[in-house]
Design a protein around this motif. Structure first.
Motif, PDB file in Angstrom:
ATOM      1  N   TYR A 180      60.429   2.167  27.505  1.00 45.84           N
ATOM      2  CA  TYR A 180      59.520   1.044  27.728  1.00 45.84           C
ATOM      3  C   TYR A 180      59.827   0.361  29.050  1.00 45.84           C
ATOM      4  O   TYR A 180      58.930   0.045  29.846  1.00 45.84           O
TER       5      TYR A 180
ATOM      6  N   ILE B 186      55.615   4.619  21.323  1.00 46.03           N
ATOM      7  CA  ILE B 186      55.556   4.865  22.763  1.00 46.03           C
ATOM      8  C   ILE B 186      54.291   5.642  23.104  1.00 46.03           C
ATOM      9  O   ILE B 186      53.585   5.322  24.066  1.00 46.03           O
ATOM     10  N   TYR B 190      52.407   2.649  24.704  1.00 49.43           N
ATOM     11  CA  TYR B 190      52.943   2.381  26.034  1.00 49.43           C
ATOM     12  C   TYR B 190      52.732   3.448  27.089  1.00 49.43           C
ATOM     13  O   TYR B 190      52.707   3.137  28.268  1.00 49.43           O
TER      14      TYR B 190
END
Lengths: 200, 241
Positions: A180, B186, B190
């Motif tokens: 991230y 993820i 993201y």
């Protein structure tokens, strides 16, 4: 309601199994537990309780929070098909005989209009600067102790921040947080390489 | 609740993912109209054990851990081992293939693909290590404990159990589900929009399925295997005193 914990208490398997998915669907990130008796273990600490007054004693549950100030108590929501007389004026009620859309709407109201948690808006917000800093240090492989020392805060505070970061992002592991961080330019792959080189 | 007189085909119609659970009992397709009872009898599978596993898999709320603990240890371990083989030989290779494809084809910026690959490889390594630990140490240890408990200990067994215990296993038993959870988020949240969304749908479907499977698997390890072996360890200690 994000990052909250709800507890369904009823001796009815059907009621627990039916209510759980609907609550999970309606509340974002709500962890839904269930129990078939009045004993609530210390570590559970629910924010919401869905109580079936027909099979469970409301008084006994309420007694558990006798000594806790109002704002830290869980919101007890009474679920029912037929409402027992004495609860007519109780503020938090969920009528189970309604169609799904009504139940969901009511749930949204009950779970959102909460006087209990005030920092839930926080959980919808982006990461604060402090949290970004901590995230950066975590991705670079620092331990909680090292982070605490570098930022002049307590380890306990570091842990709280990490917990909030996990709740906000939905990422639990250090490597996940590192990904991230790289994706959001909080660290660069070179920073990581340097760290890896140092630790070899 | 599935019972022994159900036809196996109806079991599959209830939930098709059970096919892979059947595989772990060495039950393959092509069984016609046979009932669960008939097939289990033919294949020498204990019907009660089979039904408890199937019903627990189908309904998360149903987990008769006390009953499960009463079954012979090696049945439980065989089932867990077969599940490991499924992860090692089927699930993960399939997922890996799709991840590689995604990494090379879906993201314009090379670094995104690289991140995805790297994160997945870390997960794969962790999972394989976890599985190896259980296959090579924990399961043989448990089998030996049972032998000792039944007064059928061999010298080999006594060596196997030295210096290990369920307490050690519990402290080593890390959270392999966390990385999988992160991988899903993820990909969903993201990583940037993929140029081939179909691959993403495929991978997510696989990941969600794997996650559920691993959760069920861990539940059996934590709530059935460990308590069962711990009880035997306690009895053995008592006898030694």
């Amino acid at each position: 309601m994000t990052g909250e914990r709800a507890l369904i208490i009823s001796r009815s398997y059907l009621l627990r199994s039916g209510l759980k998915p609907i609550v999970e669907e309606t509340g974002q990130n709500v962890e839904v537990l269930h129990s078939d008796d009045e004993h609530i273990p210390e570590n559970i600490q629910p924010d919401f309780i869905f109580l079936d007054p027909v099979t469970i004693s409301f008084q006994r549950i309420e007694k558990g929070w006798k000594n806790i100030p109002n704002k830290n108590r869980p919101k007890i929501i009474i679920v029912y098909f037929t409402l027992p007389r004495r609860y007519t004026n109780y503020p938090y009620l969920l009528d189970l005989s309604q169609p799904k859309s009504h139940v969901q709407q009511k749930l949204r109201e009950l779970l959102n209009a909460s006087e209990v948690i005030s920092d839930d808006n926080e959980l919808n917000a982006p990461l604060s600067n402090r949290e970004i800093n901590i995230l950066r240090l975590v991705s670079l492989g620092n331990t909680n102790k090292e982070i605490a020392e570098k930022l002049f805060i307590s380890i306990h505070t570091v842990i709280t921040h990490r917990r909030n970061i996990t709740r906000k992002l939905g990422i639990k592991t250090v490597s996940g947080l590192t990904v991230y961080a790289i994706l959001n330019n909080i660290i660069s792959p070179e920073d990581l390489q340097q760290f890896n080189a140092l630790s070899e | 609740m599935i019972t022994a007189d159900w036809k196996m085909v109806d079991l599959i119609h209830t939930n098709h993912v059970l096919i892979k659970v059947l595989n772990r009992f060495d039950i393959t397709l092509g069984f016609g109209d046979k009932t669960i009872r008939q097939i289990c009898t033919e294949k020498k599978i204990d019907i009660r054990f089979f039904l408890e596993i199937i019903n627990s898999f189908l309904d998360r709320e149903y987990f008769p851990k006390e009953q499960l603990r009463t079954f012979p240890l090696h049945w439980i371990i065989d089932y867990l081992s077969q599940t490991h083989q499924y992860y090692l030989n089927k699930s993960i290779p399939r997922i890996e293939k799709i991840i590689h494809e995604m990494a090379s084809q879906c993201y314009e910026d090379h670094k995104h693909g690289a991140l995805l690959n790297r994160f997945f490889n870390e997960y794969k390594d962790e999972l394989f290590k976890h599985i190896a630990r259980e296959d090579e140490k924990v399961f043989p240890y448990a089998i030996c404990i049972e032998k000792i408990f039944l007064n059928a200990a061999t010298a080999e067994c006594l060596k196997q159990v030295a210096g290990y215990s369920m307490a050690t296993y519990k402290s080593e038993h890390d959270d392999i589900e966390a990385k999988l959870y992160d991988l899903k988020n993820i990909i969903i949240k993201y990583l940037p929009e993929p140029s081939q969304p179909d691959l993403c749908y495929e991978i997510l479907s696989e990941l969600f399925t794997l996650e559920k499977d691993i959760n069920d698997h861990s539940r059996i390890e934590e709530k059935v295997l460990i308590p069962k072996v711990e009880a035997m360890e306690k009895e053995i200690k008592k006898k030694q005193v």
